[in-house]
Design a protein around this motif. Structure first.
Motif, mmCIF file in Angstrom:
data_model
loop_
_atom_site.group_PDB
_atom_site.id
_atom_site.type_symbol
_atom_site.label_atom_id
_atom_site.label_comp_id
_atom_site.label_asym_id
_atom_site.label_seq_id
_atom_site.Cartn_x
_atom_site.Cartn_y
_atom_site.Cartn_z
ATOM 1 N N PRO A 263 -33.681 -9.495 -39.859
ATOM 2 C CA PRO A 263 -33.572 -9.179 -38.433
ATOM 3 C C PRO A 263 -32.554 -10.019 -37.666
ATOM 4 O O PRO A 263 -32.114 -9.615 -36.599
ATOM 5 C CB PRO A 263 -34.985 -9.412 -37.889
ATOM 6 N N HIS A 296 -38.852 -21.145 -25.815
ATOM 7 C CA HIS A 296 -38.749 -21.385 -27.253
ATOM 8 C C HIS A 296 -40.108 -21.332 -27.958
ATOM 9 O O HIS A 296 -40.164 -21.164 -29.166
ATOM 10 C CB HIS A 296 -38.056 -22.720 -27.538
ATOM 11 N N GLY A 304 -30.111 -8.321 -30.553
ATOM 12 C CA GLY A 304 -28.815 -7.743 -30.190
ATOM 13 C C GLY A 304 -28.026 -8.645 -29.259
ATOM 14 O O GLY A 304 -26.985 -8.247 -28.737
ATOM 15 N N GLY A 306 -26.384 -12.670 -28.705
ATOM 16 C CA GLY A 306 -26.014 -13.937 -29.328
ATOM 17 C C GLY A 306 -25.252 -13.706 -30.620
ATOM 18 O O GLY A 306 -25.371 -12.661 -31.264
ATOM 19 N N ARG A 308 -23.210 -16.249 -33.890
ATOM 20 C CA ARG A 308 -22.768 -17.554 -34.357
ATOM 21 C C ARG A 308 -21.312 -17.821 -33.971
ATOM 22 O O ARG A 308 -20.932 -18.947 -33.626
ATOM 23 C CB ARG A 308 -22.942 -17.632 -35.878
ATOM 24 N N ARG A 357 -25.592 -20.790 -22.774
ATOM 25 C CA ARG A 357 -25.548 -20.737 -24.249
ATOM 26 C C ARG A 357 -24.531 -19.732 -24.779
ATOM 27 O O ARG A 357 -24.425 -19.514 -25.983
ATOM 28 C CB ARG A 357 -26.945 -20.420 -24.797
ATOM 29 N N VAL A 363 -22.841 -6.590 -31.844
ATOM 30 C CA VAL A 363 -22.588 -5.258 -32.411
ATOM 31 C C VAL A 363 -23.860 -4.403 -32.487
ATOM 32 O O VAL A 363 -23.815 -3.180 -32.467
ATOM 33 C CB VAL A 363 -21.931 -5.434 -33.808
ATOM 34 N N ASP A 364 -25.022 -5.083 -32.562
ATOM 35 C CA ASP A 364 -26.276 -4.352 -32.765
ATOM 36 C C ASP A 364 -26.942 -3.897 -31.472
ATOM 37 O O ASP A 364 -27.933 -3.178 -31.519
ATOM 38 C CB ASP A 364 -27.271 -5.246 -33.538
HETATM 39 N N1 CMC Z 1 -32.343 -14.771 -27.425
HETATM 40 C C1 CMC Z 1 -32.709 -15.947 -26.856
HETATM 41 N N2 CMC Z 1 -32.166 -17.137 -27.148
HETATM 42 C C2 CMC Z 1 -31.191 -17.151 -28.063
HETATM 43 C C3 CMC Z 1 -30.749 -15.986 -28.707
HETATM 44 C C4 CMC Z 1 -31.361 -14.758 -28.350
HETATM 45 N N3 CMC Z 1 -30.966 -13.619 -28.935
HETATM 46 N N4 CMC Z 1 -29.767 -16.297 -29.587
HETATM 47 C C5 CMC Z 1 -29.605 -17.633 -29.506
HETATM 48 N N5 CMC Z 1 -30.466 -18.142 -28.596
HETATM 49 C C6 CMC Z 1 -30.558 -19.553 -28.169
HETATM 50 C C7 CMC Z 1 -31.266 -20.419 -29.212
HETATM 51 O O1 CMC Z 1 -32.650 -20.452 -28.987
HETATM 52 C C8 CMC Z 1 -30.585 -21.752 -29.000
HETATM 53 O O2 CMC Z 1 -31.138 -22.332 -27.838
HETATM 54 P P1 CMC Z 1 -31.232 -23.955 -27.710
HETATM 55 O O3 CMC Z 1 -29.807 -24.441 -27.717
HETATM 56 O O4 CMC Z 1 -31.935 -24.187 -26.441
HETATM 57 O O5 CMC Z 1 -32.017 -24.420 -28.912
HETATM 58 C C9 CMC Z 1 -29.139 -21.372 -28.675
HETATM 59 O O6 CMC Z 1 -29.215 -20.062 -28.093
HETATM 60 C C10 CMC Z 1 -28.225 -21.331 -29.898
HETATM 61 O O7 CMC Z 1 -28.821 -20.435 -30.831
HETATM 62 P P2 CMC Z 1 -28.773 -20.625 -32.409
HETATM 63 O O8 CMC Z 1 -29.978 -19.985 -33.002
HETATM 64 O O9 CMC Z 1 -28.527 -22.066 -32.741
HETATM 65 O O10 CMC Z 1 -27.466 -19.790 -32.746
HETATM 66 P P3 CMC Z 1 -27.036 -19.277 -34.168
HETATM 67 O O11 CMC Z 1 -25.566 -19.238 -34.166
HETATM 68 O O12 CMC Z 1 -27.700 -20.092 -35.239
HETATM 69 O O13 CMC Z 1 -27.666 -17.804 -34.249
HETATM 70 C C11 CMC Z 1 -27.946 -15.480 -34.038
HETATM 71 C C12 CMC Z 1 -26.949 -16.638 -34.051
HETATM 72 C C13 CMC Z 1 -27.181 -14.172 -34.028
HETATM 73 C C14 CMC Z 1 -28.811 -15.527 -35.314
HETATM 74 C C15 CMC Z 1 -28.843 -15.594 -32.791
HETATM 75 O O14 CMC Z 1 -28.057 -15.505 -31.619
HETATM 76 C C16 CMC Z 1 -29.949 -14.552 -32.761
HETATM 77 O O15 CMC Z 1 -31.020 -14.784 -33.332
HETATM 78 N N6 CMC Z 1 -29.709 -13.358 -32.111
HETATM 79 C C17 CMC Z 1 -30.672 -12.272 -32.141
HETATM 80 C C18 CMC Z 1 -30.570 -11.516 -33.451
HETATM 81 C C19 CMC Z 1 -29.329 -10.651 -33.500
HETATM 82 O O16 CMC Z 1 -29.006 -9.925 -32.563
HETATM 83 N N7 CMC Z 1 -28.632 -10.683 -34.656
HETATM 84 C C20 CMC Z 1 -27.435 -9.877 -34.878
HETATM 85 C C21 CMC Z 1 -26.203 -10.717 -34.995
HETATM 86 S S1 CMC Z 1 -24.673 -9.774 -34.851
HETATM 87 C C22 CMC Z 1 -24.677 -8.716 -36.228
HETATM 88 C C23 CMC Z 1 -24.407 -9.435 -37.488
HETATM 89 O O17 CMC Z 1 -23.251 -9.667 -37.814
HETATM 90 O O18 CMC Z 1 -25.375 -9.763 -38.163
#
Ligand code: CMC
Length: 431
Positions: A263, A296, A304, A306, A308, A357, A363-364
């Motif tokens: 997910p 959190h 959909g 955020g 990396r 943040r 894309v999703d």
């Molecule tokens: N909703 C709420 N808070 C968020 C979200 C979100 N969707 N995404 C990141 N954050 C917060 C996270 O809690 C953290 O907060 P803090 O600094 O206070 O601890 C901060 O933003 C940085 O997040 P992270 O988890 O360290 O970022 P990451 O680069 O490790 O994760 C991600 C990237 C895509 C996994 C994440 O943004 C996420 O879980 N998004 C939702 C799932 C999603 O839409 N995934 C599809 C990605 S695009 C398609 C693909 O290529 O896969």
């Protein structure tokens, strides 16, 4: 730009070489660090680690830039076809008319799967998720094409396996859908092009031929192209890691499909619609879900949102949002989830939590609205992502196995477990 980086550990200074990419991306080459200093680097999630050099896709997350083989994604989405994009990614250049015609024709020749493979589908329960079935089927192809899966494939072997996989994957996806709704399989028609053939296998029945709609084909073309590659994401890195052991292409891609299913990656498109369903059922209370996403302790994230790498906007999301609006308008479809998604986006983008943040729709976020309009069921959304990502996975596998510098992928770790102690016989252990 310095050619060397100095790393100071205690009273020792280590001089490390630097690498610079064609777009001036800089890296410190630490490949000799352990043998020089006894230290390794620590980077959970690999946010600061370059695992390879690659000439396939360039992206700049700060500026919202995405290019395949140097060509901006906006131009490719507007002007190219999915097969031409696949050729570009895999072979490194746009094809000539002759090359493209030959490439396209070979897809018709290899669209069918071995008749015996159909028995596999019958072994799955109706509720089986199509991503699990897809991964198993793609891996199973290695059993049906043993001549293509030897380590050290020739250029000709690679050309054959590329077409076999790209062509058969849509048949496998359509068959797994038919199986899930208890309908007979519909065979590919050689005269149909890539996307119309897929829609035919998905939606025709033995009694009724699906009416191919140009607007639907075009929306799907755009979606598949936008999903086609995204450099070293989780699933592509998985394909490279598995392939680095010289596992064959089918096995490597099957692993990539499993990685995509999660997910946080390609499974997010399904999660977005499930989230919108939940918000709608709960009376459309967007504020409540925004607050949950900011808390959190709630374990809820705005699906959909955020990324990396993208920290400004995701150029794919921009095009997909526009495509969703256009398709629904052309087809006269009113989807309450589109309105809900737009409102959710507006509110989130004004909220300091998301602004600080740098969290934007990815894309999703809007792709599910298009799949719904086409009639693709929810659990098939990640499968659609997998069809789109196939050329990228193949291009990376091919680039990796053709690179003489490739080594088996094998990260290290910092051990945090027990120090050495002796085995304790059962009668001496605490009861
Ligand atoms: N909703 C709420 N808070 C968020 C979200 C979100 N969707 N995404 C990141 N954050 C917060 C996270 O809690 C953290 O907060 P803090 O600094 O206070 O601890 C901060 O933003 C940085 O997040 P992270 O988890 O360290 O970022 P990451 O680069 O490790 O994760 C991600 C990237 C895509 C996994 C994440 O943004 C996420 O879980 N998004 C939702 C799932 C999603 O839409 N995934 C599809 C990605 S695009 C398609 C693909 O290529 O896969």
């Amino acid at each position: 730009m310095p050619e060397k980086a100095n790393l100071i550990i205690g009273d020792q200074t280590y001089e490390l070489p630097m690498l610079v990419g064609t777009e001036n991306e800089k890296a410190i080459d630490i490949s000799k660090l352990r043998s020089l200093s006894g230290c390794i680097t620590f980077d959970p999630g690999f946010g600061n680690t370059g695992a390879c050099q690659s000439a396939i896709t360039y992206l700049d997350g700060e500026k919202g830039i995405l290019r395949y083989r140097g060509i901006p994604i906006e131009q490719i989405a507007e002007k190219s076809t999915f097969l031409e994009t696949a050729y570009l990614l895999i072979y490194g250049h746009l094809p000539s008319q002759t090359q493209l015609t030959k490439f396209s024709q070979s897809f018709s020749d290899h669209a069918s799967i071995h008749e015996d493979m159909k028995n596999f589908f019958n072994g799955y329960p109706l509720s089986g998720h199509p991503m699990g079935i897809l991964s198993a089927m793609v891996c199973s192809l290695s059993g049906y094409y043993p001549e293509l899966v030897n380590p050290g494939p020739t250029k000709e072997d690679i050309d054959k396996i590329v077409v076999q996989l790209l062509s058969k994957v849509r048949t496998i996806c359509a068959f797994s859908y038919k199986k899930s709704i208890g309908e007979s399989f519909v065979y590919p028609r050689p005269e149909l092009q890539y996307i119309p053939n897929f829609l035919h296998m998905m939606f025709s029945t033995p009694k009724r031929e699906y009416n191919i709609d140009d607007d639907v084909v075009d929306a799907l073309r755009i979606l598949l192209i936008l999903h086609a590659d995204h450099e070293q994401n989780c699933s592509t890195s998985t394909v490279r890691l598995v392939g680095s052991s010289l596992a064959n292409l089918f096995a490597s891609i099957a692993a990539g499909i499993c990685a995509l299913w999660g997910p946080l990656h390609g499974g997010a498109n399904q999660e977005v619609i499930e989230m919108l369903q939940m918000i709608q059922k709960d009376g459309g209370n967007i504020a409540k879900y925004i607050n949950m996403a900011k808390d959190h302790n709630s374990n809820f994230r705005l699906m959909g949102f955020g990324h990396r790498v993208y920290k400004n906007f995701d150029p794919r999301a921009k095009i997909i949002k526009e495509t969703a609006h256009n398709l629904l308008k052309k087809k006269g479809i009113k989807d309450p989830f589109l309105d809900l998604a737009v409102k959710l986006e507006e509110i989130a983008l004004k909220d300091s939590y998301f602004v600080e943040r740098k969290l934007y729709p990815n894309v999703d976020f809007y792709s599910g609205i298009i799949y719904r309009a086409i009639g693709i069921p929810l659990n098939m959304f990640p499968v659609m992502f997998a069809i789109g990502r196939m050329p990228g996975w193949i291009a990376h596998w091919k680039e990796m196995i053709e690179d003489p510098a490739t080594k088996i992928g094998r990260p290290r770790q910092i051990y945090t477990g027990e120090l050495r102690h002796d085995y304790i016989p059962m009668d001496q252990r605490p009861k």
